[in-house]
Design a protein around this motif. Structure first.
Motif, short mmCIF file in Angstrom:
data_model
loop_
_atom_site.label_atom_id
_atom_site.label_comp_id
_atom_site.label_asym_id
_atom_site.label_seq_id
_atom_site.Cartn_x
_atom_site.Cartn_y
_atom_site.Cartn_z
N PRO A 89 0.80 -1.23 0.00
CA PRO A 89 0.00 0.00 0.00
C PRO A 89 0.83 1.28 0.00
N SER A 90 2.08 1.22 0.49
CA SER A 90 2.89 2.43 0.60
C SER A 90 3.11 3.11 -0.74
N SER A 91 3.03 2.36 -1.82
CA SER A 91 3.22 2.94 -3.15
C SER A 91 1.98 3.67 -3.65
N PHE A 92 0.89 3.63 -2.86
CA PHE A 92 -0.36 4.28 -3.28
C PHE A 92 -0.91 5.20 -2.20
N LEU A 93 -0.16 5.35 -1.10
CA LEU A 93 -0.61 6.18 0.02
C LEU A 93 0.10 7.54 0.00
N THR A 94 -0.54 8.52 0.60
CA THR A 94 0.07 9.84 0.73
C THR A 94 0.50 10.11 2.16
N MET A 95 0.37 9.10 3.02
CA MET A 95 0.77 9.23 4.42
C MET A 95 1.55 8.00 4.85
N PRO A 96 2.36 8.08 5.91
CA PRO A 96 3.09 6.90 6.37
C PRO A 96 2.14 5.77 6.76
N ALA A 97 2.51 4.54 6.46
CA ALA A 97 1.65 3.40 6.78
C ALA A 97 1.38 3.28 8.27
N ALA A 98 2.33 3.73 9.11
CA ALA A 98 2.15 3.62 10.56
C ALA A 98 0.95 4.41 11.05
N VAL A 99 0.60 5.49 10.34
CA VAL A 99 -0.56 6.30 10.72
C VAL A 99 -1.84 5.48 10.64
N LEU A 100 -1.86 4.50 9.73
CA LEU A 100 -3.06 3.70 9.49
C LEU A 100 -3.03 2.36 10.21
N CYS A 101 -1.99 2.10 11.00
CA CYS A 101 -1.87 0.81 11.65
C CYS A 101 -3.07 0.55 12.56
N ASP A 102 -3.83 -0.50 12.26
CA ASP A 102 -5.03 -0.89 13.00
C ASP A 102 -6.11 0.18 12.98
N ARG A 103 -6.04 1.06 12.00
CA ARG A 103 -7.06 2.11 11.84
C ARG A 103 -7.43 2.21 10.35
N PRO A 104 -8.34 1.36 9.90
CA PRO A 104 -8.74 1.40 8.49
C PRO A 104 -9.28 2.78 8.12
N VAL A 105 -9.02 3.19 6.89
CA VAL A 105 -9.54 4.46 6.39
C VAL A 105 -10.39 4.21 5.16
N THR A 106 -11.29 5.13 4.88
CA THR A 106 -12.10 5.01 3.67
C THR A 106 -11.23 5.28 2.45
N LEU A 107 -11.65 4.76 1.32
CA LEU A 107 -10.92 5.01 0.08
C LEU A 107 -10.91 6.49 -0.26
N GLU A 108 -11.99 7.19 0.09
CA GLU A 108 -12.07 8.63 -0.16
C GLU A 108 -10.98 9.38 0.60
N GLN A 109 -10.65 8.93 1.81
CA GLN A 109 -9.61 9.60 2.59
C GLN A 109 -8.23 9.44 1.96
N VAL A 110 -8.08 8.43 1.15
CA VAL A 110 -6.78 8.17 0.52
C VAL A 110 -6.68 8.84 -0.86
N TRP A 111 -7.72 8.70 -1.68
CA TRP A 111 -7.66 9.17 -3.06
C TRP A 111 -8.59 10.35 -3.37
N GLY A 112 -9.43 10.73 -2.43
CA GLY A 112 -10.33 11.85 -2.67
C GLY A 112 -11.70 11.41 -3.17
N ARG A 113 -12.71 12.19 -2.80
CA ARG A 113 -14.11 11.80 -3.08
C ARG A 113 -14.40 11.70 -4.57
N SER A 114 -14.03 12.73 -5.34
CA SER A 114 -14.40 12.74 -6.76
C SER A 114 -13.68 11.62 -7.52
N ALA A 115 -12.41 11.39 -7.21
CA ALA A 115 -11.66 10.34 -7.90
C ALA A 115 -12.23 8.96 -7.60
N VAL A 116 -12.62 8.73 -6.34
CA VAL A 116 -13.18 7.43 -5.97
C VAL A 116 -14.56 7.24 -6.57
N ALA A 117 -15.36 8.30 -6.58
CA ALA A 117 -16.70 8.22 -7.19
C ALA A 117 -16.59 7.86 -8.67
N GLU A 118 -15.64 8.49 -9.36
CA GLU A 118 -15.44 8.20 -10.78
C GLU A 118 -14.99 6.75 -10.98
#
Length: 273
Positions: A89-118
């Motif tokens: 995932p590190s090759s597709f994230l904009t934040m360190p992986a440790a920030v997300l450890c045991d804390r799932p995030v929505t796809l929108e939080q990673v790639w943005g709402r409009s990009a994910v909707a498309e």
């Protein structure tokens, strides 16, 4: 199997549709990460006892976990997803992986709402599962980047996996010509956990995958072969990883086998109902 260069980051891409075997499934931690693009009704995830259950409509990203997750599914599920290698995932994230450890995030939080909707719209209108997976692979290739230290982490992770998690991390860092502190920092940035935690997860999953739930099990012998100090140590690891004792785990695995023989999910997810 994804094509290069994604094959160095991803184990597989998948399409999932239909009724889940249970409304709630427990997913013990394993040395892998996950991206889900949801195309059906929202699903729920409870990452730990101290984090409230959250609902995911668009999908989610889960870096390598250190504890069991509980998934709650709608009556019918439909999604495409990616099983990543621990560093993937590190090759597709904009934040360190440790920030997300045991804390799932929505796809929108990673790639943005409009990009994910498309992306979800394009996937929903793609010609069948193969077309959807091809589209997802193209999207990942387009977003691909190589974070600093990726090759070091990939090589060290491979060495850890090759020994089933029994490699001495100090020896690996010395062989690579880096300090243990530097190696741990890179792993936290790109995997989300330290090399020692990754090794611990590899050892546990290798041990559990070696269990035949249909036959008798000598837990002491199993623990010894896996390199655990004693059966008590193994039992402690079992509870830490799954929330279950070894005996209870076996009961739940056997229930899955009995109620859903040959199911595609048999082997790791466990009924939580």
């Amino acid at each position: 199997m994804p094509r290069p260069p994604l094959d160095g980051l991803i184990d597989d891409l998948y399409y999932l549709e239909g009724a889940p075997p249970y409304a709630r499934l427990t997913l013990p931690p394993s040395p892998s990460a996950l991206l889900i693009v949801n195309l059906g009704a929202p699903f729920r995830i409870r990452a730990s006892a101290d984090i409230e259950t959250a609902e995911y409509a668009d999908g989610c990203v889960i870096t390598m976990p250190t504890r069991a997750y509980e998934f709650g599914y709608p009556l019918r599920s439909r999604s495409v997803g990616v099983h990543f290698k621990p560093w993937g995932p590190s090759s597709f994230l904009t934040m360190p992986a440790a920030v997300l450890c045991d804390r799932p995030v929505t796809l929108e939080q990673v790639w943005g709402r409009s990009a994910v909707a498309e992306l979800r719209d394009r996937l929903a209108s793609a010609p069948g599962p193969h077309g959807m997976l091809t589209l997802l692979e193209e999207e990942l290739t387009r977003r691909l980047r190589e974070p600093s230290g990726l090759e070091l982490v990939r090589q060290m992770s491979g060495a850890i996996a090759a020994t089933g998690g029994t490699a001495a991390i100090g020896d690996l860092s010395a062989a690579a010509g880096v300090s243990s502190t530097h190696l741990a920092q890179r792993f936290k940035e790109l995997v989300g956990v330290t090399p020692k935690r990754l090794a611990r997860t590899h050892r546990f999953t290798a041990t559990v995958f070696g269990i035949d739930p249909t036959g008798p099990i000598d837990w002491g012998e199993l623990a010894g072969h896996a390199g655990y100090f004693d059966q008590a140590h193994f039992g402690h690891e079992f509870r830490a990883f799954t929330g279950l004792t070894p005996t209870r785990y076996l009961e739940v695995r056997r229930r899955f086998l009995l109620e859903h023989p040959g199911h595609v999910l048999d082997g790791w997810p466990l009924p939580a109902d």
